[in-house]
Design a protein around this motif. Structure first.
Motif, PDB file in Angstrom:
ATOM      1  N   ASP A 141       3.923  21.670   4.281  1.00 24.05           N
ATOM      2  CA  ASP A 141       2.575  22.032   3.844  1.00 24.05           C
ATOM      3  C   ASP A 141       1.560  21.656   4.928  1.00 24.05           C
ATOM      4  O   ASP A 141       1.474  20.483   5.319  1.00 24.05           O
ATOM      5  N   LEU A 142       0.781  22.616   5.361  1.00 24.53           N
ATOM      6  CA  LEU A 142      -0.239  22.351   6.377  1.00 24.53           C
ATOM      7  C   LEU A 142      -1.237  21.315   5.891  1.00 24.53           C
ATOM      8  O   LEU A 142      -1.671  20.448   6.666  1.00 24.53           O
ATOM      9  N   GLU A 143      -1.621  21.367   4.607  1.00 28.09           N
ATOM     10  CA  GLU A 143      -2.625  20.430   4.091  1.00 28.09           C
ATOM     11  C   GLU A 143      -2.141  18.985   4.157  1.00 28.09           C
ATOM     12  O   GLU A 143      -2.940  18.067   4.355  1.00 28.09           O
ATOM     13  N   VAL A 144      -0.833  18.777   3.979  1.00 27.60           N
ATOM     14  CA  VAL A 144      -0.282  17.420   4.089  1.00 27.60           C
ATOM     15  C   VAL A 144      -0.456  16.899   5.510  1.00 27.60           C
ATOM     16  O   VAL A 144      -0.861  15.743   5.729  1.00 27.60           O
ATOM     17  N   VAL A 145      -0.183  17.751   6.487  1.00 27.16           N
ATOM     18  CA  VAL A 145      -0.328  17.342   7.882  1.00 27.16           C
ATOM     19  C   VAL A 145      -1.797  17.112   8.228  1.00 27.16           C
ATOM     20  O   VAL A 145      -2.141  16.140   8.909  1.00 27.16           O
ATOM     21  N   LYS A 146      -2.678  17.969   7.724  1.00 27.65           N
ATOM     22  CA  LYS A 146      -4.111  17.775   7.963  1.00 27.65           C
ATOM     23  C   LYS A 146      -4.584  16.439   7.397  1.00 27.65           C
ATOM     24  O   LYS A 146      -5.353  15.713   8.042  1.00 27.65           O
ATOM     25  N   THR A 147      -4.165  16.121   6.173  1.00 28.46           N
ATOM     26  CA  THR A 147      -4.545  14.845   5.553  1.00 28.46           C
ATOM     27  C   THR A 147      -4.056  13.671   6.388  1.00 28.46           C
ATOM     28  O   THR A 147      -4.789  12.698   6.621  1.00 28.46           O
ATOM     29  N   THR A 148      -2.817  13.765   6.851  1.00 29.59           N
ATOM     30  CA  THR A 148      -2.250  12.690   7.658  1.00 29.59           C
ATOM     31  C   THR A 148      -3.037  12.512   8.946  1.00 29.59           C
ATOM     32  O   THR A 148      -3.387  11.385   9.330  1.00 29.59           O
ATOM     33  N   VAL A 149      -3.348  13.605   9.620  1.00 33.04           N
ATOM     34  CA  VAL A 149      -4.132  13.540  10.862  1.00 33.04           C
ATOM     35  C   VAL A 149      -5.503  12.922  10.598  1.00 33.04           C
ATOM     36  O   VAL A 149      -5.968  12.054  11.353  1.00 33.04           O
ATOM     37  N   ASP A 150      -6.156  13.348   9.515  1.00 31.01           N
ATOM     38  CA  ASP A 150      -7.492  12.823   9.193  1.00 31.01           C
ATOM     39  C   ASP A 150      -7.457  11.307   8.990  1.00 31.01           C
ATOM     40  O   ASP A 150      -8.317  10.580   9.508  1.00 31.01           O
ATOM     41  N   VAL A 151      -6.465  10.829   8.242  1.00 32.21           N
ATOM     42  CA  VAL A 151      -6.356   9.382   7.983  1.00 32.21           C
ATOM     43  C   VAL A 151      -6.031   8.630   9.269  1.00 32.21           C
ATOM     44  O   VAL A 151      -6.584   7.554   9.542  1.00 32.21           O
TER      45      VAL A 151
ATOM     46  N   ILE B 266       0.853  -1.182   0.000  1.00 30.48           N
ATOM     47  CA  ILE B 266       0.000   0.000   0.000  1.00 30.48           C
ATOM     48  C   ILE B 266       0.897   1.243   0.000  1.00 30.48           C
ATOM     49  O   ILE B 266       2.068   1.168   0.398  1.00 30.48           O
ATOM     50  N   TYR B 267       0.340   2.360  -0.454  1.00 34.13           N
ATOM     51  CA  TYR B 267       1.077   3.617  -0.495  1.00 34.13           C
ATOM     52  C   TYR B 267       0.544   4.566   0.570  1.00 34.13           C
ATOM     53  O   TYR B 267      -0.644   4.571   0.875  1.00 34.13           O
ATOM     54  N   THR B 268       1.433   5.386   1.110  1.00 31.05           N
ATOM     55  CA  THR B 268       0.980   6.437   2.019  1.00 31.05           C
ATOM     56  C   THR B 268       0.157   7.452   1.236  1.00 31.05           C
ATOM     57  O   THR B 268       0.499   7.787   0.105  1.00 31.05           O
ATOM     58  N   PRO B 269      -0.925   7.975   1.832  1.00 28.16           N
ATOM     59  CA  PRO B 269      -1.724   9.018   1.166  1.00 28.16           C
ATOM     60  C   PRO B 269      -1.132  10.416   1.395  1.00 28.16           C
ATOM     61  O   PRO B 269      -1.858  11.398   1.385  1.00 28.16           O
ATOM     62  N   TRP B 270       0.169  10.501   1.610  1.00 25.65           N
ATOM     63  CA  TRP B 270       0.840  11.771   1.892  1.00 25.65           C
ATOM     64  C   TRP B 270       2.298  11.683   1.448  1.00 25.65           C
ATOM     65  O   TRP B 270       2.825  10.599   1.226  1.00 25.65           O
ATOM     66  N   SER B 271       2.953  12.840   1.308  1.00 24.26           N
ATOM     67  CA  SER B 271       4.388  12.853   1.018  1.00 24.26           C
ATOM     68  C   SER B 271       5.115  12.244   2.212  1.00 24.26           C
ATOM     69  O   SER B 271       4.758  12.475   3.357  1.00 24.26           O
ATOM     70  N   SER B 272       6.141  11.457   1.939  1.00 25.84           N
ATOM     71  CA  SER B 272       6.539  10.441   2.901  1.00 25.84           C
ATOM     72  C   SER B 272       7.561  10.811   3.972  1.00 25.84           C
ATOM     73  O   SER B 272       7.609  10.163   5.011  1.00 25.84           O
ATOM     74  N   TRP B 273       8.402  11.811   3.753  1.00 31.01           N
ATOM     75  CA  TRP B 273       9.454  12.097   4.736  1.00 31.01           C
ATOM     76  C   TRP B 273       9.434  13.569   5.133  1.00 31.01           C
ATOM     77  O   TRP B 273       9.293  14.447   4.277  1.00 31.01           O
ATOM     78  N   LYS B 274       9.592  13.826   6.431  1.00 30.22           N
ATOM     79  CA  LYS B 274       9.652  15.181   6.958  1.00 30.22           C
ATOM     80  C   LYS B 274      10.868  15.336   7.875  1.00 30.22           C
ATOM     81  O   LYS B 274      11.432  14.353   8.362  1.00 30.22           O
ATOM     82  N   ILE B 275      11.226  16.596   8.117  1.00 34.16           N
ATOM     83  CA  ILE B 275      12.338  16.940   8.993  1.00 34.16           C
ATOM     84  C   ILE B 275      11.760  17.622  10.226  1.00 34.16           C
ATOM     85  O   ILE B 275      10.922  18.519  10.110  1.00 34.16           O
ATOM     86  N   VAL B 276      12.185  17.193  11.393  1.00 30.27           N
ATOM     87  CA  VAL B 276      11.711  17.812  12.629  1.00 30.27           C
ATOM     88  C   VAL B 276      12.895  18.318  13.438  1.00 30.27           C
ATOM     89  O   VAL B 276      14.020  17.829  13.304  1.00 30.27           O
ATOM     90  N   ALA B 277      12.632  19.307  14.278  1.00 32.69           N
ATOM     91  CA  ALA B 277      13.648  19.845  15.177  1.00 32.69           C
ATOM     92  C   ALA B 277      13.128  19.797  16.604  1.00 32.69           C
ATOM     93  O   ALA B 277      11.932  19.985  16.855  1.00 32.69           O
ATOM     94  N   SER B 278      14.019  19.553  17.530  1.00 26.42           N
ATOM     95  CA  SER B 278      13.672  19.554  18.945  1.00 26.42           C
ATOM     96  C   SER B 278      13.101  20.907  19.342  1.00 26.42           C
ATOM     97  O   SER B 278      13.550  21.955  18.863  1.00 26.42           O
ATOM     98  N   THR B 279      12.128  20.898  20.236  1.00 29.89           N
ATOM     99  CA  THR B 279      11.586  22.154  20.734  1.00 29.89           C
ATOM    100  C   THR B 279      12.634  22.943  21.521  1.00 29.89           C
ATOM    101  O   THR B 279      12.472  24.140  21.754  1.00 29.89           O
ATOM    102  N   ARG B 280      13.703  22.302  21.898  1.00 30.83           N
ATOM    103  CA  ARG B 280      14.806  23.012  22.556  1.00 30.83           C
ATOM    104  C   ARG B 280      15.465  24.018  21.613  1.00 30.83           C
ATOM    105  O   ARG B 280      16.163  24.926  22.060  1.00 30.83           O
ATOM    106  N   LEU B 281      15.269  23.830  20.315  1.00 29.79           N
ATOM    107  CA  LEU B 281      15.861  24.723  19.327  1.00 29.79           C
ATOM    108  C   LEU B 281      14.886  25.787  18.851  1.00 29.79           C
ATOM    109  O   LEU B 281      15.205  26.573  17.958  1.00 29.79           O
ATOM    110  N   LEU B 282      13.691  25.806  19.437  1.00 23.28           N
ATOM    111  CA  LEU B 282      12.654  26.733  18.997  1.00 23.28           C
ATOM    112  C   LEU B 282      12.255  27.644  20.141  1.00 23.28           C
ATOM    113  O   LEU B 282      11.962  27.160  21.241  1.00 23.28           O
ATOM    114  N   PRO B 283      12.195  28.965  19.923  1.00 22.06           N
ATOM    115  CA  PRO B 283      11.691  29.858  20.964  1.00 22.06           C
ATOM    116  C   PRO B 283      10.279  29.460  21.363  1.00 22.06           C
ATOM    117  O   PRO B 283       9.475  29.066  20.515  1.00 22.06           O
ATOM    118  N   GLN B 284       9.977  29.544  22.651  1.00 21.34           N
ATOM    119  CA  GLN B 284       8.671  29.111  23.153  1.00 21.34           C
ATOM    120  C   GLN B 284       7.516  29.721  22.378  1.00 21.34           C
ATOM    121  O   GLN B 284       6.578  29.023  21.976  1.00 21.34           O
TER     122      GLN B 284
END
Length: 327
Positions: A294-304, A209-227
């Motif tokens: 893309d926000l829409e990609v994340v929304k689609t993933t959450v919905d599925v 089966i295929y993912t219904p979304w683009s497959s790879w994302k990059i994340v950063a620790s919240t320690r690297l992001l201002p609150q």
């Protein structure tokens, strides 16, 4: 929280598979100054490492990252808190194309002949919450194995027990062994990573089966992001993360312009044949710019994931809150 002026190299988690080739090129040709830490057991393990402060950035599967954040009910209020706030945010896109998940069983399992014969079976996964775990529920949803129950405000929420057990086995090697010795009935893993073991007769393919979304994302620790910018539309991130994204862009450009070099690396340093490497090149597309999600990609993933029963219908982090840097 790590300061944006810090000069220490980032610790970057990645999966040591063919998809990692542009990362290799970014370091080899374009001066990527980061400690690259392989996670052969995948995205679920990287989530644990991000939350415990073992790595700063992770490059992994969309569904794993989104599922991890979607289960967070309360965000922490203290700067640098990697617990209640989920521990990481989405900052970039690494692969634009969907991922083909192959469904595999043991070579000597004649009782398993089709996807429908897997209902009620034991699923081998790398970790609970990993991509292999999440996609088993997506498979169950596509095959109509999930039992609907009443959710919030009478909404239908897919739950139930489509499988008898989830067996966490950590590595691809242990997953292959498990479906042959009966510890698990099947597992799901990327097609080309699995293909070599179909060819040598160690495991057998049942379907895909295929993912219904683009497959790879990059994340950063919240320690690297201002609150105040952890859920910002275009929040700033640590300058080392920006530099990483820029150098990944150069590694991707090099990958696109030097396929023979890519095939040589994949077929000598990784566990793939030259033929499979060339076939994979026809199926994958990396972005010209890794910055943002893309926000829409994340929304689609959450919905599925909600429909599949991985996430609850109500509560949890909203898609807008999962992204620190939007496209």
């Amino acid at each position: 929280m790590a300061s944006s002026s810090s000069s220490s190299p980032l610790r970057v988690g990645f999966v040591p598979e063919h998809f990692s080739t542009p990362i290799h090129f970014a370091r080899k040709h374009y001066g990527l100054d980061a400690e690259l830490i392989p996670f052969p057991s995948g995205t679920g393990h990287m989530i644990t490492a991000l939350r415990s402060g073992e790595i700063d950035v992770g490059i992994g599967l969309t569904e794993g990252w989104v599922a991890g954040l979607g289960k967070v009910e309360n965000q922490g209020s203290e700067e640098g808190d990697g617990g209640d706030d989920g521990g990481y945010r989405l900052v970039g896109t690494y692969v634009e194309t969907p991922l083909c998940w192959a469904v595999s069983t043991g070579a000597g399992r004649p009782e398993i002949q089709s996807l429908d014969s897997l209902k009620g079976g034991k699923v081998g996964v790398s970790r609970i919450g990993s991509g292999s775990y999440v996609m088993s529920y997506v498979l169950a949803d596509q095959r109509n194995w999930l039992l609907p129950t009443a959710g919030a405000a009478g909404a239908s929420e897919s739950t139930g027990a489509p499988f008898s057990d989830f067996v966490a086995l950590d590595t691809f090697e242990r997953l292959r062994r498990a479906v042959n010795d009966g510890t698990a009935d099947f597992f799901m893993w990327e097609h080309f990573t699995s293909k070599r073991y179909y060819d040598n007769g160690e495991i057998r393919k049942v379907g895909e089966i295929y993912t219904p979304w683009s497959s790879w994302k990059i994340v950063a620790s919240t320690r690297l992001l201002p609150q105040q910018q952890r859920s910002a539309k275009n929040g700033s991130v640590d300058e080392r993360v920006e530099d990483l994204l820029d150098r990944l862009n150069k590694g991707i450009k090099h990958f696109n312009e030097n396929h023979d070099e890519a095939v040589g690396y994949i077929s000598t340093e990784l566990d793939y044949s030259e033929e499979d490497a060339r076939e994979w090149l026809k199926t994958v597309r990396f972005p010209e710019a890794t910055q943002g999600v893309d926000l829409e990609v994340v929304k689609t993933t959450v919905d599925v994931l909600k429909k599949s029963g991985v996430l609850k219908l109500s509560g949890g982090m909203k898609p807008e809150e999962m992204i620190a840097k939007r496209r």
